[in-house]
Design a protein around this motif. Structure first.
Motif, mmCIF file in Angstrom:
data_model
loop_
_atom_site.group_PDB
_atom_site.id
_atom_site.type_symbol
_atom_site.label_atom_id
_atom_site.label_comp_id
_atom_site.label_asym_id
_atom_site.label_seq_id
_atom_site.Cartn_x
_atom_site.Cartn_y
_atom_site.Cartn_z
ATOM 1 N N VAL A 99 18.321 -10.741 -3.102
ATOM 2 C CA VAL A 99 17.024 -10.858 -3.403
ATOM 3 C C VAL A 99 16.836 -11.502 -4.779
ATOM 4 O O VAL A 99 17.287 -10.596 -5.606
ATOM 5 N N ILE A 100 16.165 -12.611 -4.685
ATOM 6 C CA ILE A 100 15.981 -13.194 -6.218
ATOM 7 C C ILE A 100 14.294 -13.459 -6.419
ATOM 8 O O ILE A 100 14.131 -13.790 -7.477
ATOM 9 N N GLY A 101 13.462 -13.135 -5.683
ATOM 10 C CA GLY A 101 12.163 -13.112 -5.785
ATOM 11 C C GLY A 101 11.318 -11.916 -4.858
ATOM 12 O O GLY A 101 11.934 -11.750 -4.011
ATOM 13 N N VAL A 102 10.070 -12.018 -5.522
ATOM 14 C CA VAL A 102 9.388 -10.830 -4.771
ATOM 15 C C VAL A 102 7.729 -11.319 -4.886
ATOM 16 O O VAL A 102 7.562 -11.714 -5.906
ATOM 17 N N TYR A 103 7.039 -11.104 -4.060
ATOM 18 C CA TYR A 103 5.396 -10.952 -4.377
ATOM 19 C C TYR A 103 4.895 -10.000 -3.298
ATOM 20 O O TYR A 103 5.395 -9.770 -2.479
ATOM 21 N N VAL A 104 3.845 -9.501 -3.823
ATOM 22 C CA VAL A 104 3.072 -8.283 -2.980
ATOM 23 C C VAL A 104 1.702 -8.822 -2.765
ATOM 24 O O VAL A 104 0.786 -9.486 -3.560
ATOM 25 N N ASN A 148 15.399 -18.265 1.574
ATOM 26 C CA ASN A 148 14.309 -17.835 2.710
ATOM 27 C C ASN A 148 13.420 -16.850 2.165
ATOM 28 O O ASN A 148 13.893 -15.996 1.354
ATOM 29 N N ILE A 149 12.148 -16.906 2.370
ATOM 30 C CA ILE A 149 10.850 -15.951 2.305
ATOM 31 C C ILE A 149 10.738 -15.198 3.185
ATOM 32 O O ILE A 149 10.469 -15.787 4.500
ATOM 33 N N ARG A 150 10.604 -14.088 3.331
ATOM 34 C CA ARG A 150 10.444 -13.113 4.399
ATOM 35 C C ARG A 150 9.640 -12.021 3.818
ATOM 36 O O ARG A 150 9.647 -11.333 3.020
ATOM 37 N N VAL A 151 8.923 -11.182 4.938
ATOM 38 C CA VAL A 151 8.338 -9.800 4.802
ATOM 39 C C VAL A 151 9.272 -8.890 4.612
ATOM 40 O O VAL A 151 10.343 -8.997 5.485
ATOM 41 N N PRO A 191 12.132 -4.128 -3.785
ATOM 42 C CA PRO A 191 12.963 -4.603 -4.899
ATOM 43 C C PRO A 191 12.602 -3.980 -6.148
ATOM 44 O O PRO A 191 11.768 -4.769 -6.939
ATOM 45 N N MET A 192 12.390 -2.802 -6.691
ATOM 46 C CA MET A 192 11.971 -2.323 -7.704
ATOM 47 C C MET A 192 12.162 -3.026 -8.873
ATOM 48 O O MET A 192 11.400 -3.308 -9.846
ATOM 49 N N GLU A 193 13.505 -3.287 -9.259
ATOM 50 C CA GLU A 193 14.049 -3.807 -10.566
ATOM 51 C C GLU A 193 13.331 -5.302 -10.822
ATOM 52 O O GLU A 193 12.733 -5.591 -11.911
ATOM 53 N N LEU A 194 12.968 -5.928 -9.598
ATOM 54 C CA LEU A 194 12.184 -7.249 -9.714
ATOM 55 C C LEU A 194 10.646 -6.834 -9.989
ATOM 56 O O LEU A 194 10.272 -7.630 -10.728
ATOM 57 N N LEU A 195 10.157 -6.122 -9.147
ATOM 58 C CA LEU A 195 8.768 -5.735 -9.413
ATOM 59 C C LEU A 195 8.242 -5.251 -10.781
ATOM 60 O O LEU A 195 7.554 -5.589 -11.196
#
Length: 154
Positions: free
Chosen positions: A49-54, A6-9, A17-21
């Motif tokens: 949390v397995i992914g992130v984008y900004v 699931n992708i959510r804001v 998630p700083m470690e991912l960023l």
């Protein structure tokens, strides 16, 4: 890729998630400088949390994906592509005309993925990583020196 993703804001007050960023941008100072100026989206499998984008608006008609990362143990499963496509759809929904992304000259896999998803090379910011990062960055046996900029009309 697991269909349970699931992708959510990110919710207000929820820690990014700083470690991912930091996988996509090794400078905590740089990440902290832009994280509050943008909208952070996370990909979750269950509660993990397995992914992130900004996304950050760079002008009234243009938005930039300033950071995109997938947890190392989940890479190679199509999650990066799913995040990228979600960012494109989000930007369209929000009324932007152009979406941009930048990556290092040494980020071979990312350069291929972005072009497969419809991004085109627009410019090179020479010596970007030498100017903005104290430590040298190496990827794929190549020193990361220049920022390669890509964009897509929406």
């Amino acid at each position: 890729m697991d269909s349970e993703m699931n992708i959510r804001v990110l919710n207000t007050g929820e820690k990014p998630p700083m470690e991912l960023l930091l996988l996509a941008d090794p400078s905590q100072a740089m990440v902290e400088a832009y994280i509050d100026r943008g909208e952070c989206f996370v990909a979750e499998e269950g509660k993990q949390v397995i992914g992130v984008y900004v996304l950050i608006s760079s002008s009234p008609e243009t938005v930039e994906i300033i950071n995109l990362a997938v947890a190392e143990e989940h890479q190679g499963k199509g999650i990066g592509r799913a995040l990228l496509m979600d960012a494109i759809q989000t930007a369209k929904r929000q009324g932007y005309k152009t979406i941009e992304i930048g990556t290092g000259n040494s980020s071979i896999g990312q350069l291929a993925l972005y072009q497969k998803c419809g991004f085109r090379l627009t410019s090179i910011d020479r010596d970007y990583f030498n100017r903005h990062y104290e430590e040298k960055i190496y990827e794929n046996g190549i020193q990361c020196i220049d920022m390669v900029r890509l964009s897509q009309d929406l």
